[in-house]
Motif scaffolding. Structure first.
Motif, PDB file in Angstrom:
ATOM      1  N   ASP A  83     -24.703  31.061  23.453  1.00 42.87           N
ATOM      2  CA  ASP A  83     -23.366  31.594  22.619  1.00 42.87           C
ATOM      3  C   ASP A  83     -23.846  31.811  21.308  1.00 42.87           C
ATOM      4  O   ASP A  83     -23.474  32.546  20.592  1.00 42.87           O
ATOM      5  CB  ASP A  83     -22.345  30.728  22.831  1.00 42.87           C
ATOM      6  CG  ASP A  83     -21.755  30.931  24.431  1.00 42.87           C
ATOM      7  OD1 ASP A  83     -22.192  31.826  25.094  1.00 42.87           O
ATOM      8  OD2 ASP A  83     -21.132  30.116  24.830  1.00 42.87           O
ATOM      9  N   GLN A  84     -24.412  30.722  20.712  1.00 40.03           N
ATOM     10  CA  GLN A  84     -24.544  30.567  19.406  1.00 40.03           C
ATOM     11  C   GLN A  84     -25.757  31.572  18.870  1.00 40.03           C
ATOM     12  O   GLN A  84     -25.540  32.290  17.740  1.00 40.03           O
ATOM     13  CB  GLN A  84     -25.346  29.080  18.907  1.00 40.03           C
ATOM     14  CG  GLN A  84     -25.538  28.799  17.468  1.00 40.03           C
ATOM     15  CD  GLN A  84     -23.966  29.121  16.962  1.00 40.03           C
ATOM     16  OE1 GLN A  84     -23.058  28.377  17.342  1.00 40.03           O
ATOM     17  NE2 GLN A  84     -23.950  29.917  15.909  1.00 40.03           N
ATOM     18  N   GLN A  85     -26.567  31.962  19.701  1.00 32.61           N
ATOM     19  CA  GLN A  85     -27.573  32.904  19.782  1.00 32.61           C
ATOM     20  C   GLN A  85     -26.857  34.371  19.095  1.00 32.61           C
ATOM     21  O   GLN A  85     -26.917  35.040  18.153  1.00 32.61           O
ATOM     22  CB  GLN A  85     -28.601  33.310  20.473  1.00 32.61           C
ATOM     23  CG  GLN A  85     -29.830  34.122  20.136  1.00 32.61           C
ATOM     24  CD  GLN A  85     -30.533  33.984  18.981  1.00 32.61           C
ATOM     25  OE1 GLN A  85     -31.198  32.864  18.690  1.00 32.61           O
ATOM     26  NE2 GLN A  85     -30.390  34.669  17.847  1.00 32.61           N
ATOM     27  N   LEU A  86     -26.080  34.611  20.178  1.00 31.32           N
ATOM     28  CA  LEU A  86     -24.767  35.965  20.096  1.00 31.32           C
ATOM     29  C   LEU A  86     -24.369  35.993  18.821  1.00 31.32           C
ATOM     30  O   LEU A  86     -24.327  36.860  18.199  1.00 31.32           O
ATOM     31  CB  LEU A  86     -23.868  35.904  21.302  1.00 31.32           C
ATOM     32  CG  LEU A  86     -23.110  37.283  21.143  1.00 31.32           C
ATOM     33  CD1 LEU A  86     -23.370  38.139  22.399  1.00 31.32           C
ATOM     34  CD2 LEU A  86     -21.585  36.775  21.036  1.00 31.32           C
ATOM     35  N   ILE A  87     -23.681  34.757  18.627  1.00 28.40           N
ATOM     36  CA  ILE A  87     -22.780  34.582  17.264  1.00 28.40           C
ATOM     37  C   ILE A  87     -23.571  35.023  15.926  1.00 28.40           C
ATOM     38  O   ILE A  87     -23.275  35.870  15.122  1.00 28.40           O
ATOM     39  CB  ILE A  87     -22.112  33.216  17.107  1.00 28.40           C
ATOM     40  CG1 ILE A  87     -20.842  33.328  18.312  1.00 28.40           C
ATOM     41  CG2 ILE A  87     -21.437  33.063  15.804  1.00 28.40           C
ATOM     42  CD1 ILE A  87     -20.509  31.632  18.389  1.00 28.40           C
TER      43      ILE A  87
END
Length: 241
Positions: free
Chosen positions: A67-71
């Protein structure tokens, strides 16, 4: 018969054209993409991405990292959370119009990760449920979006559409009255929303009010008339010369 025809026409266009151009016929069962609502609900028990806001599930460390990578990726590409979310919402509607409801929900959930308070994310969630035939869950998502922005013309118009869709089964005039009230409210907020104009024209036509039916029909046509169907044009030209 005329009432059922008009309700069917306006119910087909649950979403407006602000994010993507909707084809004349949206086929929610394209080869390789079809899924019944029963199968959707079964799959959603183990696939959290099929639930709005990921079903509020407790995520694993690897899921949180993804999720953090996508953000981070979208912040790098778009510069801020809002622009990233809007890109993903647009993609979600494009997949929905192609009939790929799974990927549409994935994109709307990704948009929610970027901007949880963006009311248009809930517009997308609602459109998925409406496509799957669950009007109650669609309404829940619209109401959550409207709690974030009560003046969203798009959400108000789609909420009105759900009241229309109820009418063939309920035969309750209160459903039509609620729909008209919501559409008028939406129109006051954004008089150039073509989806709103088309549906106002359709409901007044159904009520045999040619004056108002033609008023909103002509306003919609002047702006491009994208949601107007050939069948509705033929019907209004015949009944309201």
């Amino acid at each position: 018969m005329k009432q059922l025809l008009i309700i069917a026409l306006i119910s087909l266009s649950i979403t407006s054209c602000n994010y993507a151009q909707q084809p004349a016929n949206v086929n929610s069962e394209l080869p390789g993409k079809a899924i019944s609502y029963e199968d959707w609900k079964k799959e959603a028990q183990t696939n959290i991405r099929l639930n709005p806001k990921f079903g509020d599930a407790v995520k694993t460390d690897s899921q949180k990292e993804a999720d953090q990578q996508l953000i981070d990726d979208y912040l790098k590409q778009q510069g801020n959370h809002h622009k990233g979310a809007e890109i993903l919402i647009k993609l979600g509607f494009e997949y929905l119009y192609k009939g790929d409801v799974r990927t549409a929900m994935y994109r709307f959930n990704q948009a929610w990760l970027l901007e949880p308070k963006n009311e248009n994310v809930f517009w997308g969630f609602s459109a998925v449920y409406f496509t799957l035939g669950d009007h109650e869950k669609a309404m829940e998502q619209l109401n959550e979006g409207l709690s974030l922005n009560p003046n969203s013309s798009n959400l108000l118009t789609d909420k009105a559409t759900i009241y229309y869709a109820r009418f063939p089964n309920s035969n309750n005039p209160k459903d039509l009255s609620a729909a008209i009230d919501l559409l008028i409210q939406s129109y006051k907020i954004d008089p150039k929303n073509q989806n709103t104009l088309f549906k106002l024209s359709a409901v007044y036509f159904m009520k045999q009010d040619c004056k108002n039916a033609l008023k909103y029909y002509n306003e919609c046509k002047k702006l491009g008339g994208r949601p107007i169907t050939k069948e509705f044009t033929e019907a209004i030209q015949k009944q309201c010369p």
